[in-house]
Design a protein around this motif. Structure first.
Motif, mmCIF file in Angstrom:
data_model
loop_
_atom_site.group_PDB
_atom_site.id
_atom_site.type_symbol
_atom_site.label_atom_id
_atom_site.label_comp_id
_atom_site.label_asym_id
_atom_site.label_seq_id
_atom_site.Cartn_x
_atom_site.Cartn_y
_atom_site.Cartn_z
ATOM 1 N N ILE A 260 0.931 -1.271 -0.108
ATOM 2 C CA ILE A 260 0.100 -0.192 0.116
ATOM 3 C C ILE A 260 0.938 1.337 0.020
ATOM 4 O O ILE A 260 0.694 2.210 -0.798
ATOM 5 C CB ILE A 260 -1.126 0.025 1.112
ATOM 6 N N ILE A 261 1.832 1.268 0.660
ATOM 7 C CA ILE A 261 2.927 2.422 0.736
ATOM 8 C C ILE A 261 3.404 2.576 -0.794
ATOM 9 O O ILE A 261 3.779 3.700 -1.130
ATOM 10 C CB ILE A 261 4.040 2.089 1.788
ATOM 11 N N GLU A 262 3.835 1.350 -1.406
ATOM 12 C CA GLU A 262 4.354 1.634 -2.596
ATOM 13 C C GLU A 262 3.052 2.261 -3.509
ATOM 14 O O GLU A 262 3.455 3.033 -4.404
ATOM 15 C CB GLU A 262 4.695 -0.002 -3.255
ATOM 16 N N GLY A 263 2.104 1.807 -3.383
ATOM 17 C CA GLY A 263 0.699 2.434 -4.328
ATOM 18 C C GLY A 263 0.716 4.031 -3.964
ATOM 19 O O GLY A 263 0.365 4.639 -5.029
ATOM 20 N N LEU A 264 0.884 4.341 -2.551
ATOM 21 C CA LEU A 264 0.778 5.740 -2.578
ATOM 22 C C LEU A 264 2.155 6.569 -3.122
ATOM 23 O O LEU A 264 2.044 7.889 -2.939
ATOM 24 C CB LEU A 264 0.936 5.996 -0.936
ATOM 25 N N GLY A 265 2.896 5.902 -3.733
ATOM 26 C CA GLY A 265 4.244 6.344 -4.202
ATOM 27 C C GLY A 265 3.924 7.606 -5.281
ATOM 28 O O GLY A 265 4.566 8.670 -5.544
ATOM 29 N N ALA A 266 2.788 7.205 -5.911
ATOM 30 C CA ALA A 266 2.305 8.232 -7.133
ATOM 31 C C ALA A 266 2.023 9.687 -6.229
ATOM 32 O O ALA A 266 2.197 10.660 -7.208
ATOM 33 C CB ALA A 266 1.164 8.081 -7.780
#
Length: 499
Positions: A260-266
């Motif tokens: 999820i943290i990776e998904g928030l990278g955008a």
């Protein structure tokens, strides 16, 4: 005559109508809000000059999607296993009602669809057949090319009893939407009760929302329980977050994961507020891992709220959050744990002062634990004042002190901006020691300090009511602080005190 003409100046009328609407804005389902709406409804009927402006204000914010849909005709609640919810009684749309519906829907800027008593308690679900009726009713309108039901809506809060009841939301979101808060309460409480169906429904909702070209700035997804994110739904959430590139505030009220943290990278360079949970199992290794990812991924983060739940045998140490000290722009930090939090050490507080130079609000709470498990001895306030006293305006900390001499206060170890000190569930003060404690706090804090003892709510959803604990002696300390002179005496050592 001039007074009469003033009643027809659009800018003045708009301000008057907005003032009426603000009378009940804080509580959408309150009596005051209903009274405000009733007054605005009367204003609509006064004259043609008032009608349009009063209608705009009356409909700019609604407490339920049913307020709007019911314009199209009478509705009834149908209990059907396949498609339960509110449906239209009539099968053929009334052209006059459709025209009125079209005039109103473009005025709505804020939609809050709640399960409230005005709409039948938890029976606020809108059936799929009802939304099909709305679609067919508006298909022949001149502006039917605009496929969005609420073309100007900016803020949407949608609360439902089940995730499968959220599907009408896909009709409400529009390109103008910047705030979206979804609360399928029972998502992680389901146990053998169509859980796969509900998880699939929430995932389908997120996949549908991706296709709507809105630039979300705030997104909240809440649940009513605690548990690991189901794998299929985690993938949908990651996909949805990856499609957002301008998020400024995110609230995910379930355990945060690396994916999820990776998904928030955008949204890494726009994200300023993060509220979420961390689930613990036996050790605090998960805290260390998630803290490291947060600290390195979101350089502009200003507000961080973490709720820790699960079981950690050794308790929680603030050293586990060292990676969060990379967040130099942090202004508001809340760490709330269902496990004991080890007392703050001087070197940890010194590191906080260096890592968070502009921190204004700090909440450290172990909940719901006895006072013996409090976060810090009262003398810790001196160290906090030394390293964070230049920036803190609000501090929440559970305090304990067992026959400890209070330290001498120094000019460079005072809270220069602190306005609120919340002592939470601190231990009681021994009779006769109230004056000593008040003098100690008075030497550390400015004269306008407000002393409170309320448990904070890290999460807006689900709401956790504060425990109304009144530690003995603190009321007297607050009274003394309120009555102290404008200018404190020089620093002095305060005697031994037992809390």
């Amino acid at each position: 005559m001039s007074a009469n003409r003033a009643l027809f100046i659009p800018e003045l009328l708009l301000e008057v109508f907005r003032s009426i609407d603000r009378g009940g804005a804080d509580e959408p389902n309150s009596h005051s809000n209903a009274s405000s709406k009733a007054t605005l409804s009367c204003c609509v009927l006064v004259c043609k000059a008032w009608e349009e402006l009063a209608t705009d204000v009356l409909w700019q914010s609604i407490p339920s999607a049913l307020c709007l849909l019911s314009i199209l005709g009478p509705m009834a609640y149908l209990q059907d296993q396949e498609d339960d919810g509110w449906v239209f009684v009539d099968t053929v749309p009334n052209p006059d009602l459709v025209h009125r519906f079209d005039r109103i829907r473009g005025r709505i800027l804020t939609l809050a669809h709640y399960d409230n008593m005005e709409w039948g308690g938890y029976l606020s679900n809108i059936a799929k057949t009802a939304m099909s009726f709305v679609t067919s009713a508006t298909a022949k309108l001149p502006n039917s090319g605009a496929v969005y039901l609420l073309p100007r809506v900016r803020r949407i809060t949608w609360e439902s009893a089940l995730p499968s009841h959220v599907s009408p939301l896909t009709y409400m979101v529009a390109p103008s939407t910047t705030y979206l808060s979804i609360h399928p309460w029972t998502l992680f409480l389901l146990s053998g009760f169509d859980s796969e169906r509900e998880i699939a429904a929430c995932g389908a909702l997120l996949r549908t929302l991706i296709a709507i070209p809105c630039r979300l700035e705030t997104f909240h997804l809440a649940d009513g329980g605690e548990g690991w994110m189901p794998q299929p739904l985690e993938e949908d959430i990651v996909h949805f977050l990856s499609a957002q590139q301008s998020l400024e505030s995110i609230g995910l009220y379930f355990p945060l994961t690396a994916a999820i943290i990776e998904g928030l990278g955008a949204s890494a360079h726009t994200l300023g507020s993060l509220e979420t949970s961390i689930q613990l199992e036996k050790t605090d290794i998960e805290i260390i891992k998630i803290s490291d990812l947060i600290g390195t991924s979101f350089p502009r983060l200003e507000n961080l709220s973490l709720r820790l739940f699960g079981s950690v045998i050794s308790g929680v140490s603030m050293s586990s959050f060292n990676s969060l000290l990379k967040l130099n722009s942090l202004r508001d930090c809340t760490i709330r744990s269902t496990n004991p939090i080890a007392p703050l050490q001087a070197h940890q507080i010194e590191a906080m002062g260096k890592g968070w130079p502009i921190l204004e609000r700090l909440v450290l709470e172990a909940w719901p634990l006895a006072p013996s498990d409090a976060v810090a001895p009262i003398s810790t306030l001196s160290v906090l004042a030394q390293h964070l006293g230049h920036s803190l305006t609000h501090l929440y900390i559970d305090i304990k002190c067992l026959d400890v001499p209070l330290p001498e206060t120094r000019e460079d170890a005072r809270f220069t901006r602190l306005r609120s000190l919340d002592i939470g569930r601190s231990s009681k003060i021994a009779m006769g020691s109230e004056r000593a404690v008040a003098d100690y706090l008075g030497s550390l804090c400015p004269n306008n300090l407000k002393l409170t003892n309320h448990s904070p709510r890290m999460m807006v959803f689900p709401p956790i009511e504060p425990m109304n604990v009144q530690p003995e002696g603190w009321d007297e300390v607050a009274r003394i602080l309120n009555e102290r002179p404008e200018h404190l005496s020089e620093s002095r050592e305060i005697g031994r005190v037992t809390l």
